[in-house]
Scaffold this motif. Structure first.
Motif, PDB file in Angstrom:
ATOM      1  N   TRP A   1       2.835 -17.725  -8.115  1.00  0.00           N
ATOM      2  CA  TRP A   1       1.442 -18.131  -8.302  1.00  0.00           C
ATOM      3  C   TRP A   1       1.343 -19.636  -8.477  1.00  0.00           C
ATOM      4  N   MET A   2       0.222 -20.185  -8.011  1.00  0.00           N
ATOM      5  CA  MET A   2      -0.034 -21.628  -8.171  1.00  0.00           C
ATOM      6  C   MET A   2      -0.062 -22.012  -9.651  1.00  0.00           C
ATOM      7  N   ASN A   3      -0.696 -21.138 -10.474  1.00  0.00           N
ATOM      8  CA  ASN A   3      -0.800 -21.434 -11.904  1.00  0.00           C
ATOM      9  C   ASN A   3      -1.009 -20.141 -12.686  1.00  0.00           C
ATOM     10  N   GLY A   4      -0.902 -20.261 -13.998  1.00  0.00           N
ATOM     11  CA  GLY A   4      -1.029 -19.096 -14.868  1.00  0.00           C
ATOM     12  C   GLY A   4      -2.408 -18.484 -14.869  1.00  0.00           C
ATOM     13  N   GLU A   5      -3.442 -19.288 -14.741  1.00  0.00           N
ATOM     14  CA  GLU A   5      -4.806 -18.745 -14.738  1.00  0.00           C
ATOM     15  C   GLU A   5      -5.050 -17.849 -13.525  1.00  0.00           C
ATOM     16  N   ALA A   6      -4.591 -18.272 -12.352  1.00  0.00           N
ATOM     17  CA  ALA A   6      -4.753 -17.450 -11.144  1.00  0.00           C
ATOM     18  C   ALA A   6      -4.021 -16.124 -11.311  1.00  0.00           C
ATOM     19  N   MET A   7      -2.823 -16.175 -11.858  1.00  0.00           N
ATOM     20  CA  MET A   7      -2.042 -14.965 -12.066  1.00  0.00           C
ATOM     21  C   MET A   7      -2.736 -14.036 -13.064  1.00  0.00           C
ATOM     22  N   LYS A   8      -3.168 -14.584 -14.182  1.00  0.00           N
ATOM     23  CA  LYS A   8      -3.812 -13.768 -15.208  1.00  0.00           C
ATOM     24  C   LYS A   8      -5.123 -13.170 -14.716  1.00  0.00           C
ATOM     25  N   GLU A   9      -5.870 -13.940 -13.938  1.00  0.00           N
ATOM     26  CA  GLU A   9      -7.130 -13.429 -13.392  1.00  0.00           C
ATOM     27  C   GLU A   9      -6.876 -12.217 -12.494  1.00  0.00           C
ATOM     28  N   GLN A  10      -5.885 -12.318 -11.645  1.00  0.00           N
ATOM     29  CA  GLN A  10      -5.570 -11.207 -10.755  1.00  0.00           C
ATOM     30  C   GLN A  10      -5.025 -10.018 -11.541  1.00  0.00           C
ATOM     31  N   HIS A  11      -4.252 -10.270 -12.578  1.00  0.00           N
ATOM     32  CA  HIS A  11      -3.675  -9.187 -13.366  1.00  0.00           C
ATOM     33  C   HIS A  11      -4.708  -8.513 -14.264  1.00  0.00           C
TER      34      HIS A  11
END
Length: 112
Positions: free
Chosen positions: A56-66
């Protein structure tokens, strides 16, 4: 950059159903904003063991998808068709975004 690793063991009788599910769901997850890769791997010694490896580009993108319904469906399938063995989130060290992922370049963090 973030790395997410999910280890799953399917029930033998549910393996094909699990594969169908990840093919269906996985194609959409790969197109999520900020997702650089979304790949499933099967263990050589155990055809019922799988690993999801995401970058993932960043943690926010990952957390949003999760937090998405799509990811909840995936996790429901994991629990119904097998078991969650392990999951880890890692932050890549500064300046190694384009380098191969190696344990020395990873910092383990909380996935939630």
């Amino acid at each position: 950059m973030m790395v997410f690793v999910l280890k799953v063991k399917t029930h033998s009788a549910k393996r094909e159903e699990f594969l169908q599910t990840i093919r269906l769901i996985g194609s959409g997850m790969q197109n999520e904003t900020g997702c650089l890769s979304h790949d499933w791997y099967q263990a050589l010694k155990d055809s019922n063991s799988f690993i999801l490896f995401e970058r993932w580009m960043n943690g926010e993108a990952m957390k949003e998808q999760h937090r998405s319904d799509q990811f909840r469906v995936l996790m429901g399938a994991v629990r119904t068709l097998g078991e969650l063995v392990d999951d880890h989130c890692f932050r890549l060290s500064e300046g190694v975004e384009r380098a191969p992922v190696h344990p020395t370049t990873l910092e383990s963090i909380d996935c939630s």
